[in-house]
Design an enzyme around this catalytic site. Sequence first.
Site, mmCIF file in Angstrom:
data_model
loop_
_atom_site.group_PDB
_atom_site.id
_atom_site.type_symbol
_atom_site.label_atom_id
_atom_site.label_comp_id
_atom_site.label_asym_id
_atom_site.label_seq_id
_atom_site.Cartn_x
_atom_site.Cartn_y
_atom_site.Cartn_z
ATOM 1 N N LYS A 72 0.799 -1.225 0.000
ATOM 2 C CA LYS A 72 0.000 0.000 0.000
ATOM 3 C C LYS A 72 0.835 1.279 0.000
ATOM 4 C CE LYS A 72 -3.966 -2.155 2.229
ATOM 5 N NZ LYS A 72 -4.963 -2.081 3.313
ATOM 6 N N ASP A 108 -9.686 2.434 2.467
ATOM 7 C CA ASP A 108 -9.620 1.663 3.721
ATOM 8 C C ASP A 108 -10.300 2.373 4.883
ATOM 9 O OD1 ASP A 108 -8.391 -0.714 2.993
ATOM 10 O OD2 ASP A 108 -6.361 0.084 3.278
ATOM 11 N N GLY A 134 1.148 1.414 9.313
ATOM 12 C CA GLY A 134 1.174 1.113 7.886
ATOM 13 C C GLY A 134 0.028 1.771 7.154
ATOM 14 N N ALA A 136 -3.035 0.744 6.196
ATOM 15 C CA ALA A 136 -4.382 0.642 6.767
ATOM 16 C C ALA A 136 -4.513 1.535 7.996
ATOM 17 C CB ALA A 136 -4.695 -0.812 7.125
ATOM 18 N N ARG A 157 6.390 1.176 16.007
ATOM 19 C CA ARG A 157 7.819 1.112 16.286
ATOM 20 C C ARG A 157 8.493 2.400 15.811
ATOM 21 N NH1 ARG A 157 9.975 -1.810 12.908
ATOM 22 N NH2 ARG A 157 8.146 -2.400 11.667
ATOM 23 N N TYR A 236 -9.139 -10.556 8.662
ATOM 24 C CA TYR A 236 -10.354 -11.366 8.579
ATOM 25 C C TYR A 236 -10.045 -12.838 8.317
ATOM 26 C CZ TYR A 236 -9.656 -10.876 3.532
ATOM 27 O OH TYR A 236 -9.119 -10.885 2.276
#
Length: 289
Positions: A72, A108, A134, A136, A157, A236
């Site tokens: 992404k 998203d 990240g 999402a 992090r 999921y």
Amino acid sequence: MIPITGHTKLTALLGSPVAHSISPSMHNEAFRLLGLDYVYLCFDVGEEGLPAAVQGLKTCGIRGFNLTMPNKNKAVELMDELSPAASLIGAINTVVNDNGRLIGYNTDGMGYMRAVQDAGYDLIGKTLTIMGAGGAATAICAQAALDGVKDIHIFARKTSRFWDRTRRLVDNINHNLPCNAYLHENQDQQALKNAISKSYLLLNATSLGMAPNTENAIITDTSIYHKDLIVSDVIYNPRETRFLQEAKLAGCHTFNGMYMLLYQGAEAFRLWTGQDMPVEQTKAAFFSE
């Protein structure tokens, strides 16, 4: 079976792993229901092979594609244009090929916020804690701030390549929206404990716990949970990660990333076809728990 013709438009998912994805079933059934001459396929492509894959698909005239982990962020560099939201977030999950120009979008955040509502919860005016920085995570953070979430705590992090980008997003939110955003190092257990104690919802927006590596959970000390906390996962597969299992045992309400997938996919479908996905039929066919 969807008939393939000389005019069939190709859509796809690029990521790794992707064999578990239900996106092909979801999109292909929606194409069939609406009588659209489209097909959706999966390609197992990681960051290293992404530039060549994108160029090849563009050359072949693909109508559009989705991106999942780990692509992404890398895909942003390969676009000719970004939507305003994608530019703010710095990550994309949907691409439209507009006559040879690749335009990157991020659906998203919208998908996740609709999934929260679908699960029966109201996050507006409340506090959200997100694990991860990240694509999402930042998409959800941006959309939540735009929608009216009061406070957002992000844990990541400090060595993450996305730390500086997330810091810029947090600063942007704090300067331009009536939302308080905070970025914390995920090893700061006291900050995590304090954030969760104030939170209405805790979200894992990392790939930790996703199949086939299902043995780990993003939170190791479940004593910091409280009975009113809702715990959610973007994953999921499996439907109930170890993270969700342990939260449920601690007395929390939980839900997974299934409906986020549905609603972000519905928006991608609209961008590619100009038509609304038959969401209720799609939900009944592929998203029953």
